[in-house]
Design a protein around this motif. Structure first.
Motif, PDB file in Angstrom:
ATOM      1  N   SER A 106       0.832  -1.216   0.000  1.00  0.00           N
ATOM      2  CA  SER A 106       0.000   0.000   0.000  1.00  0.00           C
ATOM      3  C   SER A 106       0.863   1.261   0.000  1.00  0.00           C
ATOM      4  O   SER A 106       0.628   2.204   0.761  1.00  0.00           O
ATOM      5  CB  SER A 106      -0.960   0.006   1.199  1.00  0.00           C
ATOM      6  OG  SER A 106      -1.823  -1.097   1.135  1.00  0.00           O
ATOM      7  N   LEU A 107       1.862   1.257  -0.858  1.00  0.00           N
ATOM      8  CA  LEU A 107       2.751   2.410  -0.999  1.00  0.00           C
ATOM      9  C   LEU A 107       2.412   3.180  -2.260  1.00  0.00           C
ATOM     10  O   LEU A 107       2.104   2.578  -3.290  1.00  0.00           O
ATOM     11  CB  LEU A 107       4.213   1.948  -1.105  1.00  0.00           C
ATOM     12  CG  LEU A 107       4.815   1.267   0.109  1.00  0.00           C
ATOM     13  CD1 LEU A 107       6.215   0.741  -0.217  1.00  0.00           C
ATOM     14  CD2 LEU A 107       4.873   2.231   1.282  1.00  0.00           C
ATOM     15  N   PRO A 108       2.492   4.509  -2.214  1.00  0.00           N
ATOM     16  CA  PRO A 108       2.332   5.291  -3.435  1.00  0.00           C
ATOM     17  C   PRO A 108       3.413   4.903  -4.446  1.00  0.00           C
ATOM     18  O   PRO A 108       4.567   4.689  -4.087  1.00  0.00           O
ATOM     19  CB  PRO A 108       2.508   6.734  -2.974  1.00  0.00           C
ATOM     20  CG  PRO A 108       2.273   6.715  -1.501  1.00  0.00           C
ATOM     21  CD  PRO A 108       2.697   5.349  -1.034  1.00  0.00           C
ATOM     22  N   LEU A 109       3.026   4.826  -5.695  1.00  0.00           N
ATOM     23  CA  LEU A 109       3.903   4.397  -6.774  1.00  0.00           C
ATOM     24  C   LEU A 109       4.366   5.603  -7.575  1.00  0.00           C
ATOM     25  O   LEU A 109       3.546   6.418  -8.009  1.00  0.00           O
ATOM     26  CB  LEU A 109       3.124   3.421  -7.659  1.00  0.00           C
ATOM     27  CG  LEU A 109       3.797   2.809  -8.858  1.00  0.00           C
ATOM     28  CD1 LEU A 109       5.072   2.090  -8.481  1.00  0.00           C
ATOM     29  CD2 LEU A 109       2.825   1.839  -9.525  1.00  0.00           C
ATOM     30  N   VAL A 110       5.672   5.719  -7.777  1.00  0.00           N
ATOM     31  CA  VAL A 110       6.240   6.826  -8.554  1.00  0.00           C
ATOM     32  C   VAL A 110       7.053   6.236  -9.702  1.00  0.00           C
ATOM     33  O   VAL A 110       8.044   5.540  -9.470  1.00  0.00           O
ATOM     34  CB  VAL A 110       7.131   7.741  -7.692  1.00  0.00           C
ATOM     35  CG1 VAL A 110       7.707   8.868  -8.543  1.00  0.00           C
ATOM     36  CG2 VAL A 110       6.366   8.281  -6.489  1.00  0.00           C
TER      37      VAL A 110
END
Length: 179
Positions: free
Chosen positions: A36-40
């Protein structure tokens, strides 16, 4: 192959580097979903959306990069050597996909003939084979391999180098990234 590094060992700011078409975007998406980590995707910050890979102004890219790196949590994929050191300074874990040129070239050709949108792409429906990209994979990537390996060796972060598709698949299974 026994997995010696857990996904949790990499923390909440994971940097994924490696040559073009090594699977960075796909792995980042799977890790982001699992943790559940933001993806960059750095390609999306570096290039103008839906532009056939037209770069943004350097100062705009560096500002977007700085903002993304400053966030509390992320999984970030891409190289962009001009700003890699601030990214690694904030990262809590590092993954190097160190695959062969032949594997990268095959993946690139397959991607260009695929009807699926590219993970980490910039809004282009399909990509055509580009001699510029093929030249990059065949001639520039070997020099970059040496740079990525040096960065990896110098890093004191929890880190993992994966050099074959089989090794990558082992971690997908062990980390349960396909669930």
């Amino acid at each position: 192959m026994s997995v010696s590094l857990s996904l949790d060992d990499l923390g909440q700011r994971i940097c994924i580097i490696g040559p073009s078409n090594s699977g960075k975007s796909t792995l980042a998406k799977a890790i982001g979903r699992k943790k559940s980590l933001p993806l960059v995707h750095l390609d999306q910050l570096h290039h103008q959306p839906s532009s056939q890979w037209v770069p943004r102004k350097a100062e705009d890219f560096l500002r977007l990069h700085e903002e993304a790196v400053g966030e509390e949590n992320w999984v970030m994929e891409g190289n962009y050597a001009k700003c890699i050191h601030p990214r690694l300074a904030r990262a809590t874990g590092l993954i190097l996909l160190d695959i062969s040129r032949s594997t990268a070239l095959c993946r690139y050709i397959i991607r260009c003939y695929s009807s699926k949108p590219r993970i980490g792409g910039i809004g282009i429906q399909t990509e055509s084979i580009s001699w510029v990209m093929m030249k990059h994979i065949l001639y520039h990537s070997p020099r970059n391999h040496l740079r990525y390996r040096a960065l990896f060796e110098q890093s004191t972060l929890p880190k993992l180098m994966l050099s074959t598709p089989r090794a990558v698949n082992t971690y997908y299974k062990e980390w349960k990234l396909n669930e």
